[in-house]
Enzyme design. Structure first.
Site, mmCIF file in Angstrom:
data_model
loop_
_atom_site.group_PDB
_atom_site.id
_atom_site.type_symbol
_atom_site.label_atom_id
_atom_site.label_comp_id
_atom_site.label_asym_id
_atom_site.label_seq_id
_atom_site.Cartn_x
_atom_site.Cartn_y
_atom_site.Cartn_z
ATOM 1 C CE LYS A 210 4.640 4.830 -3.676
ATOM 2 N NZ LYS A 210 3.761 5.964 -3.450
ATOM 3 C CE LYS B 90 -0.503 -5.068 -1.842
ATOM 4 N NZ LYS B 90 -1.268 -4.147 -2.685
ATOM 5 C CE LYS C 284 4.277 -1.790 -9.741
ATOM 6 N NZ LYS C 284 2.982 -1.544 -9.138
#
Ligand code: AMP
Length: 340
Positions: free
Chosen positions: A203, A122, A200
């Site tokens: 969402k 992130k 992967k």
């Protein structure tokens, strides 16, 4: 008071949760939700929540968050979770989880949090938008897990470092303040479902997910158009390498196409160039359909049942709060905090 706690008396507890960032995808289903249903049985206390507080680390639209919580609860029910057998709740309905998170954070070195791969990822992707909640995410997750003193946490492979951190925290707490927690276990087989691009399935990642409520024909179109196969297989007559070069399609066959025998038959056909990528994708979509069609049927019936869903969350919240409040009180007491 707490020294007399008999930790063996705590029932075997299975616990897991999903963030309310949007509707569920096939990765959530394979990595997590199908296991939730498996563990819903007599003798096991099963607790499944919607991680709305965790969602605040990235989602900033309150209306969307409120709506997602209800929609994911419908997904849980459609997947087979039964409020008479499992405790189904929103994380925020149990404020004691936040208190427990704060207490546990006193035992958590910051360096370990900074080294967690999802956090580093992130920071790399959005260096100007790293809030404290992102850093302390695994401590809140440890509170989710340790609050009901969970013994098994069914999650996908991506969550392994977080569950390991919860285990470490539990151990550190036990060593310092006396045994309270059983170390939570993970599934023996944790999966990482690839998305259409071979990364992967997620969402928030680049449009690589298969939503659980997508019509089967849309899923087929998406696989045919976007599903990455062996890039070195230019012509149908070229032999393919399903195990090493195909990243989005064959790995999923291995997970879901009628066990090893059928999927290996597809692998051999790919290696011999007797099956093309289009047919391979079509067969994959058939396997996906078998798994998700029953879910889709139940989900349609639940679409307009907001009142029922609110009631499920209300009742589940009360039960979860009772369980987690008890642990939080013991932790508080063991750490020397008194409410005067
Ligand atoms: P999240 O959507 O990140 O809150 O994840 C909810 C659950 O789904 C967690 O147990 C994840 O490990 C699992 N999960 C999410 N994406 C995948 C994936 N691509 N493969 C397997 N499990 C996944």
């Amino acid at each position: 008071m707490s020294d007399e706690i008999d930790t063996d008396a705590v029932p075997s507890t299975v616990l897991s949760g999903i963030r309310a960032t949007g509707r569920l995808h096939f990765g959530n289903f394979m990595g997590a939700v199908r296991h939730f249903v498996e563990y819903q049985k007599p003798g096991i206390r099963s607790m499944y929540f919607i991680a709305d507080l965790h969602t605040l680390t990235t989602l900033r639209d309150p209306e969307e968050l409120r709506s997602n919580v209800l929609e994911i609860t419908k997904d849980y029910l459609a997947a087979g979770l039964d409020p008479d057998q499992s405790v189904i709740y929103a994380q925020s309905s149990v404020p004691e989880i936040m208190e427990l998170s704060l207490l546990l954070s006193m035992l958590q070195p910051v360096g370990q949090l900074q080294a967690i791969p999802t956090f580093k990822d992130k920071v790399r992707k959005q260096p100007n938008d790293v809030n404290l909640g992102l850093l302390s995410y695994p401590v809140l997750m440890a509170a989710d897990i340790l609050g009901p003193r969970a013994t098994l946490v069914p999650v996908g492979e991506d969550q392994r470092p977080n569950v390991e951190l919860a285990r470490n925290l539990a151990e550190r707490f036990n060593n310092r303040f006396g045994k309270l927690f059983t170390l939570p276990e993970m599934l023996l087989e944790m999966v990482k479902v690839p998305g259409l691009d071979g990364e992967k399935m997620g969402k928030s990642e680049a449009d690589n997910a298969i939503n659980l409520d997508a019509p089967i024909e849309d899923i087929r179109k998406r696989y045919l158009r976007l599903g990455i196969t062996d890039p070195e297989r230019i012509r149908a007559s070229d032999p393919g390498d399903p195990f090493n070069r195909c990243r989005a399609v064959y790995p999923l066959h291995e997970m879901i196409t009628l066990g090893e025998h059928d999927s290996r038959e597809i692998a051999t056909a790919c290696q011999n160039a007797t099956i093309g990528c289009v047919e391979c994708k079509n067969r994959l979509v058939e396997s996906i359909a078998v798994l998700i069609e029953p879910f889709q049927e139940r989900r349609r019936e639940l679409a307009s049942q907001d009142a029922l869903v609110r009631e499920v969350l209300h009742e589940g919240g009360k039960k979860a709060r009772q369980i987690i409040t008890e642990t939080t009180a013991i932790v508080r007491d063991k750490m020397g905090i008194v409410i005067y």
